[in-house]
Design a protein around this motif. Structure first.
Motif, PDB file in Angstrom:
ATOM      1  N   ASP A 259      60.095   8.658  51.963  1.00 48.32           N
ATOM      2  CA  ASP A 259      60.088   7.158  51.367  1.00 48.32           C
ATOM      3  C   ASP A 259      61.258   6.430  51.789  1.00 48.32           C
ATOM      4  O   ASP A 259      62.581   7.249  52.283  1.00 48.32           O
ATOM      5  CB  ASP A 259      59.889   7.167  49.784  1.00 48.32           C
ATOM      6  CG  ASP A 259      58.798   7.186  49.355  1.00 48.32           C
ATOM      7  OD1 ASP A 259      57.879   7.337  50.049  1.00 48.32           O
ATOM      8  OD2 ASP A 259      58.821   6.996  47.966  1.00 48.32           O
ATOM      9  N   ARG A 260      61.290   5.278  51.958  1.00 45.77           N
ATOM     10  CA  ARG A 260      62.664   4.304  52.275  1.00 45.77           C
ATOM     11  C   ARG A 260      63.009   3.840  50.877  1.00 45.77           C
ATOM     12  O   ARG A 260      62.445   3.382  50.212  1.00 45.77           O
ATOM     13  CB  ARG A 260      62.164   3.125  53.133  1.00 45.77           C
ATOM     14  CG  ARG A 260      63.375   2.490  53.624  1.00 45.77           C
ATOM     15  CD  ARG A 260      62.538   1.501  54.997  1.00 45.77           C
ATOM     16  NE  ARG A 260      62.960   0.207  54.539  1.00 45.77           N
ATOM     17  CZ  ARG A 260      63.476  -0.501  55.467  1.00 45.77           C
ATOM     18  NH1 ARG A 260      64.060   0.130  56.659  1.00 45.77           N
ATOM     19  NH2 ARG A 260      64.037  -1.547  55.162  1.00 45.77           N
TER      20      ARG A 260
ATOM     21  N   ASP B  55      66.504   2.355  48.558  1.00 43.51           N
ATOM     22  CA  ASP B  55      67.883   1.757  48.325  1.00 43.51           C
ATOM     23  C   ASP B  55      68.611   2.313  47.548  1.00 43.51           C
ATOM     24  O   ASP B  55      68.526   2.648  46.175  1.00 43.51           O
ATOM     25  CB  ASP B  55      67.361   0.301  47.768  1.00 43.51           C
ATOM     26  CG  ASP B  55      68.995  -0.394  47.889  1.00 43.51           C
ATOM     27  OD1 ASP B  55      70.042   0.124  48.028  1.00 43.51           O
ATOM     28  OD2 ASP B  55      68.762  -1.772  47.466  1.00 43.51           O
TER      29      ASP B  55
ATOM     30  N   ALA C 183      68.395   3.885  57.117  1.00 41.50           N
ATOM     31  CA  ALA C 183      67.159   3.256  57.692  1.00 41.50           C
ATOM     32  C   ALA C 183      67.777   2.495  58.771  1.00 41.50           C
ATOM     33  O   ALA C 183      68.766   2.075  58.829  1.00 41.50           O
ATOM     34  CB  ALA C 183      66.664   2.463  56.728  1.00 41.50           C
ATOM     35  N   THR C 184      66.986   2.296  59.877  1.00 37.09           N
ATOM     36  CA  THR C 184      67.470   1.673  60.990  1.00 37.09           C
ATOM     37  C   THR C 184      67.423   0.042  60.625  1.00 37.09           C
ATOM     38  O   THR C 184      66.844  -0.442  59.767  1.00 37.09           O
ATOM     39  CB  THR C 184      66.364   1.799  62.076  1.00 37.09           C
ATOM     40  OG1 THR C 184      65.061   1.665  61.728  1.00 37.09           O
ATOM     41  CG2 THR C 184      66.426   3.281  62.631  1.00 37.09           C
TER      42      THR C 184
ATOM     43  N   GLN D 229      69.553  -1.741  59.592  1.00 33.05           N
ATOM     44  CA  GLN D 229      70.576  -1.893  58.260  1.00 33.05           C
ATOM     45  C   GLN D 229      71.556  -3.182  58.487  1.00 33.05           C
ATOM     46  O   GLN D 229      72.261  -3.232  59.382  1.00 33.05           O
ATOM     47  CB  GLN D 229      71.213  -0.779  57.932  1.00 33.05           C
ATOM     48  CG  GLN D 229      72.114  -0.636  56.782  1.00 33.05           C
ATOM     49  CD  GLN D 229      71.322   0.219  55.912  1.00 33.05           C
ATOM     50  OE1 GLN D 229      71.177  -0.166  54.626  1.00 33.05           O
ATOM     51  NE2 GLN D 229      70.536   1.251  56.322  1.00 33.05           N
TER      52      GLN D 229
ATOM     53  N   LEU E 216      70.094   1.169  52.402  1.00 35.55           N
ATOM     54  CA  LEU E 216      68.850   1.690  52.808  1.00 35.55           C
ATOM     55  C   LEU E 216      68.768   3.101  53.501  1.00 35.55           C
ATOM     56  O   LEU E 216      69.102   2.730  54.446  1.00 35.55           O
ATOM     57  CB  LEU E 216      67.799   0.550  53.533  1.00 35.55           C
ATOM     58  CG  LEU E 216      67.618  -0.744  52.678  1.00 35.55           C
ATOM     59  CD1 LEU E 216      66.943  -1.612  53.604  1.00 35.55           C
ATOM     60  CD2 LEU E 216      67.033  -0.677  51.481  1.00 35.55           C
ATOM     61  N   ALA E 217      68.101   3.904  53.058  1.00 35.77           N
ATOM     62  CA  ALA E 217      68.085   5.206  53.813  1.00 35.77           C
ATOM     63  C   ALA E 217      66.601   5.843  53.479  1.00 35.77           C
ATOM     64  O   ALA E 217      65.469   5.403  52.435  1.00 35.77           O
ATOM     65  CB  ALA E 217      68.900   6.289  52.633  1.00 35.77           C
ATOM     66  N   VAL E 218      66.328   6.788  54.327  1.00 33.98           N
ATOM     67  CA  VAL E 218      65.089   7.485  54.526  1.00 33.98           C
ATOM     68  C   VAL E 218      65.221   8.883  54.012  1.00 33.98           C
ATOM     69  O   VAL E 218      66.429   9.608  54.269  1.00 33.98           O
ATOM     70  CB  VAL E 218      64.519   7.664  55.617  1.00 33.98           C
ATOM     71  CG1 VAL E 218      63.241   8.369  55.736  1.00 33.98           C
ATOM     72  CG2 VAL E 218      64.178   6.162  56.504  1.00 33.98           C
TER      73      VAL E 218
ATOM     74  N   ASP F 176      64.396  12.681  53.699  1.00 35.61           N
ATOM     75  CA  ASP F 176      63.919  13.681  54.199  1.00 35.61           C
ATOM     76  C   ASP F 176      64.646  15.323  53.828  1.00 35.61           C
ATOM     77  O   ASP F 176      65.985  15.407  54.000  1.00 35.61           O
ATOM     78  CB  ASP F 176      64.369  13.443  55.709  1.00 35.61           C
ATOM     79  CG  ASP F 176      63.759  14.607  56.697  1.00 35.61           C
ATOM     80  OD1 ASP F 176      63.295  15.528  56.165  1.00 35.61           O
ATOM     81  OD2 ASP F 176      63.870  14.208  57.870  1.00 35.61           O
TER      82      ASP F 176
END
Ligand code: HEM
Length: 430
Positions: free
Chosen positions: A135-136, A138, A385-386, A388, A405-407, A409
């Protein structure tokens, strides 16, 4: 000198403004639009923080602009006695003694008294994130602003059910005092602040009526008071709780956001932290210097005072630019470079200095260190996340991200070469 904290470059790249101010030979400037004297050099900011007689705190929590009459009418009803950041001698030394006795403020006491609370809350939030593989998210609402509030509620003994309204009141106070709300918003926020104060008074009253004080902060403050108004009055206990709920929340949220931003913006930093090649406390210390959660703080002069070559008149409000002081080349080598290996980071002024030095510094550091440690263990592949867009909320004092924002993993990424001695990250502007 012009400084607009509410628009333009200051919202995306405050460091460029700090550099301009520091490079100006005068060192001290009057910002006419704001009605504030800007003090930027490390030695001058430190001196002002240390000298509570000349640079008083009385107006530190008063709005930085002319409040509309309707909002002022509401604020006039707020009868919270000053106890911490708005208190001056002789009240402040007495209330500060009470705070030191009832709130853990050394690394050892913080670990002993709050370590378990912080770990439990971090584990809750990090496990929730780790369950959202792919998921992405915040990281600001999901972690940075949530954790410090939960922790401070536990420490004060405030029920979790009140979290939403306390968050909204605390955010409102920061916007009302150090932001630029329009008149209708000023009235709404002022009413919220008054409700917040009444809520804190009720918390203390209920505890006294219940007869059982408990071992949380409110219980300890009442026990310390021991029915003696000369030690601490009941409204002062409520005022301490009122201040801690705000001071312990937005500030640490900023530290968490900046630390994660610095750690994730450069994959080598994250990889070093994950592999245990980089000491987390040093990384947090450099974040405090490079990107302070409070980068401007207020004082009011009690007499004419000369700073450098400039004389500031009595009764003037001053903005101590902590962000600029932390990048003063007279104190820090290559000051505009984020370098977790530096040895001078500890000279930062991000927790203030002198009689009002932050009582929660140890707690804030512990929260940041545990968050980084647990995240690198549980979600080693976490990445930003790209595309940003990085920008900060419009405010004179607090440097708070809108989003981060981050992914998620949970798989460890392939290792990235170590950075020791060569770490340089600049926060990209939006
Ligand atoms: C990164 C997080 C934090 C930052 C950047 C920060 C920053 C500061 C600064 C700059 C001051 C000095 C105010 C002045 O000189 O007038 C201060 C004071 C204070 N801080 Fe913090 N703070 C943080 C976390 C906390 C936490 C977690 C708490 C408590 C739960 C807290 C409670 C206080 C209190 C009560 C004062 C006033 C002390 C006094 O006036 O004697 N702070 N903080």
């Amino acid at each position: 000198m012009r400084l607009n904290p509410f628009a333009g470059v200051y919202l995306t790249d405050p460091a460029s403004m700090w550099r301009r101010i520091l490079d100006d030979p005068a060192g001290v400037h009057y910002a006419e639009d704001l009605g504030l004297w800007l003090i930027s050099r490390h030695a001058d900011v430190r001196r002002a923080l240390a000298d509570a007689t000349t640079f008083a705190n009385a107006l530190t929590l008063a709005p930085v602009y002319q409040v509309c009459p309707e909002a002022m009418n509401v604020l006039m009803q707020l009868d919270a006695p000053p106890t911490t950041a708005a208190a001056d001698p002789p009240v402040h030394p007495r209330t500060r003694r009470a705070l030191r006795a009832t709130f853990a403020n050394t690394a050892e006491r913080v670990e002993a008294e709050y370590g378990a609370i912080v770990r439990r809350r971090v584990d809750q939030l990090v496990s929730r994130l780790a369950a959202r593989q792919g998921d992405r998210v915040d990281l600001i609402p999901e972690l940075a602003t949530e954790l410090p509030l939960l922790v401070v509620l536990d420490i004060l003994g405030v029920p979790d059910v009140d979290i939403a309204r306390i968050r909204s009141w605390a955010d409102g106070q920061i916007a009302l005092v150090w932001g630029q709300p329009d008149p209708a918003e000023q009235v709404r926020l002022a009413q919220g602040l008054l409700d917040f104060w009444h809520y804190c008074e009720d918390l203390v009253r209920q505890r006294m009526d219940g007869g059982q004080q408990g071992d949380d902060f409110i219980g300890r403050a009442l026990a310390y008071r021991d029915d003696d108004d000369a030690v601490l009055t009941v409204p002062e206990v409520a005022s301490l709780a009122f201040n801690l709920l705000v001071a312990g929340h937005e500030t640490t949220a900023g530290l968490l956001a900046h630390t994660l931003d610095q750690a994730l913006s450069n994959p080598r930093h994250w990889s070093d932290l994950t592999a245990g090649r980089r000491a987390v406390p040093a990384f947090v210390a450099e974040t405090l210097r490079f990107a302070p959660a409070i980068d401007g703080w207020l004082r009011v002069t009690s007499r004419d005072v000369t700073v450098g070559t400039v004389t500031i008149p009595a009764g003037a409000r001053c903005l101590l630019l902590i962000g600029a002081a932390n990048r003063d080349p007279a104190v820090f080598t290559h000051p505009d470079r984020f370098d977790p290996d530096r040895t001078d980071a500890g000279n930062h002024l991000s927790f203030g200095h002198g009689p009002h030095f932050c009582i929660g510094a140890g707690l804030a550091r512990l929260e940041a260190e545990i968050v980084v440690t647990r995240l690198t263990e549980a979600i080693p592949g976490l990445r930003l996340a790209t595309a940003q867009q990085r920008s900060y909320k419009a405010n004179v004092a607090f440097r708070a991200h809108h989003t981060l924002l981050a992914v998620i993993d949970i798989m460890a990424p392939a290792d990235v070469p170590a950075t020791r001695g060569a770490a340089t990250t600049e926060v990209a502007a939006a």
